[in-house]
Design an enzyme around this catalytic site. Sequence first.
Site, PDB file in Angstrom:
ATOM      1  N   ASP A  30       0.980  -1.088  -0.037  1.00 24.36           N
ATOM      2  CA  ASP A  30       0.106  -0.003  -0.181  1.00 24.36           C
ATOM      3  C   ASP A  30       0.911   1.401  -0.129  1.00 24.36           C
ATOM      4  O   ASP A  30       1.755   1.435   0.611  1.00 24.36           O
ATOM      5  CB  ASP A  30      -0.828   0.097   1.184  1.00 24.36           C
ATOM      6  CG  ASP A  30      -2.127   0.929   1.195  1.00 24.36           C
ATOM      7  OD1 ASP A  30      -3.195   0.498   0.855  1.00 24.36           O
ATOM      8  OD2 ASP A  30      -1.853   2.365   0.973  1.00 24.36           O
ATOM      9  N   ASN A  87     -12.638  -3.203   2.804  1.00 20.55           N
ATOM     10  CA  ASN A  87     -13.693  -2.275   2.760  1.00 20.55           C
ATOM     11  C   ASN A  87     -14.622  -2.199   1.681  1.00 20.55           C
ATOM     12  O   ASN A  87     -14.311  -2.539   0.629  1.00 20.55           O
ATOM     13  CB  ASN A  87     -12.730  -0.874   2.911  1.00 20.55           C
ATOM     14  CG  ASN A  87     -12.188  -0.713   4.089  1.00 20.55           C
ATOM     15  OD1 ASN A  87     -12.513  -1.131   5.239  1.00 20.55           O
ATOM     16  ND2 ASN A  87     -10.985   0.158   3.659  1.00 20.55           N
ATOM     17  N   GLN A  94     -14.503   2.311   1.471  1.00 18.85           N
ATOM     18  CA  GLN A  94     -13.681   1.909   0.230  1.00 18.85           C
ATOM     19  C   GLN A  94     -13.705   2.927  -0.793  1.00 18.85           C
ATOM     20  O   GLN A  94     -14.565   3.763  -1.039  1.00 18.85           O
ATOM     21  CB  GLN A  94     -14.670   0.675  -0.524  1.00 18.85           C
ATOM     22  CG  GLN A  94     -14.007   0.340  -1.796  1.00 18.85           C
ATOM     23  CD  GLN A  94     -14.960  -0.846  -2.510  1.00 18.85           C
ATOM     24  OE1 GLN A  94     -15.989  -1.225  -2.021  1.00 18.85           O
ATOM     25  NE2 GLN A  94     -14.283  -1.497  -3.533  1.00 18.85           N
ATOM     26  N   VAL A  96     -11.323   2.541  -3.641  1.00 16.75           N
ATOM     27  CA  VAL A  96     -10.795   2.080  -4.945  1.00 16.75           C
ATOM     28  C   VAL A  96     -11.805   1.230  -5.319  1.00 16.75           C
ATOM     29  O   VAL A  96     -11.877   0.204  -4.577  1.00 16.75           O
ATOM     30  CB  VAL A  96      -9.378   1.745  -4.940  1.00 16.75           C
ATOM     31  CG1 VAL A  96      -9.155   1.052  -6.220  1.00 16.75           C
ATOM     32  CG2 VAL A  96      -8.253   2.816  -4.565  1.00 16.75           C
ATOM     33  N   HIS A 100     -10.382  -5.387  -3.250  1.00 12.83           N
ATOM     34  CA  HIS A 100      -9.032  -5.569  -2.390  1.00 12.83           C
ATOM     35  C   HIS A 100      -9.080  -5.968  -1.189  1.00 12.83           C
ATOM     36  O   HIS A 100      -9.796  -5.667  -0.212  1.00 12.83           O
ATOM     37  CB  HIS A 100      -7.925  -4.493  -2.630  1.00 12.83           C
ATOM     38  CG  HIS A 100      -8.710  -2.868  -2.086  1.00 12.83           C
ATOM     39  ND1 HIS A 100      -9.477  -2.487  -2.840  1.00 12.83           N
ATOM     40  CD2 HIS A 100      -8.513  -2.475  -1.235  1.00 12.83           C
ATOM     41  CE1 HIS A 100     -10.060  -1.403  -2.297  1.00 12.83           C
ATOM     42  NE2 HIS A 100      -9.227  -1.309  -1.196  1.00 12.83           N
ATOM     43  N   HIS A 102      -6.776  -5.748   2.348  1.00 13.84           N
ATOM     44  CA  HIS A 102      -5.755  -5.354   3.087  1.00 13.84           C
ATOM     45  C   HIS A 102      -5.059  -6.221   4.173  1.00 13.84           C
ATOM     46  O   HIS A 102      -5.770  -7.063   4.793  1.00 13.84           O
ATOM     47  CB  HIS A 102      -6.267  -4.107   3.910  1.00 13.84           C
ATOM     48  CG  HIS A 102      -6.704  -2.838   3.298  1.00 13.84           C
ATOM     49  ND1 HIS A 102      -6.152  -1.613   3.063  1.00 13.84           N
ATOM     50  CD2 HIS A 102      -8.016  -2.638   2.717  1.00 13.84           C
ATOM     51  CE1 HIS A 102      -6.740  -0.759   2.479  1.00 13.84           C
ATOM     52  NE2 HIS A 102      -8.013  -1.504   2.069  1.00 13.84           N
TER      53      HIS A 102
HETATM   54  P1  5GP Z   1      -9.621   1.400   0.413  1.00 15.59           P
HETATM   55  O1  5GP Z   1      -9.860   2.537   0.914  1.00 15.59           O
HETATM   56  O2  5GP Z   1     -10.529   1.310  -0.911  1.00 15.59           O
HETATM   57  O3  5GP Z   1      -9.884   0.241   1.074  1.00 15.59           O
HETATM   58  O4  5GP Z   1      -8.208   1.027   0.235  1.00 15.59           O
HETATM   59  C1  5GP Z   1      -7.600   1.694  -1.064  1.00 15.59           C
HETATM   60  C2  5GP Z   1      -6.102   1.528  -0.622  1.00 15.59           C
HETATM   61  O5  5GP Z   1      -5.108   1.710  -1.703  1.00 15.59           O
HETATM   62  C3  5GP Z   1      -5.681   2.601   0.411  1.00 15.59           C
HETATM   63  O6  5GP Z   1      -5.162   1.941   1.601  1.00 15.59           O
HETATM   64  C4  5GP Z   1      -4.699   3.441  -0.457  1.00 15.59           C
HETATM   65  O7  5GP Z   1      -3.343   3.882   0.527  1.00 15.59           O
HETATM   66  C5  5GP Z   1      -4.168   2.592  -1.508  1.00 15.59           C
HETATM   67  N1  5GP Z   1      -3.669   3.343  -2.722  1.00 15.59           N
HETATM   68  C6  5GP Z   1      -4.331   4.042  -3.208  1.00 15.59           C
HETATM   69  N2  5GP Z   1      -3.711   4.575  -4.307  1.00 15.59           N
HETATM   70  C7  5GP Z   1      -2.786   3.651  -4.441  1.00 15.59           C
HETATM   71  C8  5GP Z   1      -1.473   3.613  -5.417  1.00 15.59           C
HETATM   72  O8  5GP Z   1      -1.357   4.398  -6.374  1.00 15.59           O
HETATM   73  N3  5GP Z   1      -0.723   2.726  -5.051  1.00 15.59           N
HETATM   74  C9  5GP Z   1      -0.716   1.940  -4.004  1.00 15.59           C
HETATM   75  N4  5GP Z   1       0.532   1.125  -4.016  1.00 15.59           N
HETATM   76  N5  5GP Z   1      -1.671   1.995  -3.067  1.00 15.59           N
HETATM   77  C10 5GP Z   1      -2.548   2.895  -3.313  1.00 15.59           C
END
Ligand code: 5GP
Length: 114
Positions: A30, A87, A94, A96, A100, A102
């Site tokens: 991440d 998430n 969430q 993205v 996914h 974590h």
């Molecule tokens: P969510 O909030 O959707 O559960 O998690 C999305 C995760 O993607 C976040 O923890 C965020 O830090 C990670 N993330 C967002 N953009 C990027 C990126 O460009 N590269 C990487 N490696 N992680 C990302």
Amino acid sequence: MEKTLFEKIADKEIPAEIVYEDDQCVAFRDVNPQAPTHVLVIPREPIPSLESLAETNAPLLGHLWMVIRDVARQEGIAQGGYRVVVNCGQDGGQTVDHLHFHVLGGRPLQWPPG
Ligand code: 5GP
């Protein structure tokens, strides 16, 4: 259709530190880690969220859980313990829209989450 951010990472169009990959999934660090180890495990198939899973995705999900277990071992957090978080949707936090998992570890984690 426009690729998701995580599809672009899986296709190596956007750089990320990939720690594991195979024909079905990719695991990468991440960009904003919330623990000493914070890896995201994603299917290559751009499934938007847990909510959009189909029955036919069951074998893929089983594989993802095995990969999560192996990544935790590879990262050296299996013995001490770790947390797997998905998430889902707006209230779930969430950000993205590509399923996914974590994988967080390397320090004691608090409960409950905020
Ligand atoms: P969510 O909030 O959707 O559960 O998690 C999305 C995760 O993607 C976040 O923890 C965020 O830090 C990670 N993330 C967002 N953009 C990027 C990126 O460009 N590269 C990487 N490696 N992680 C990302």
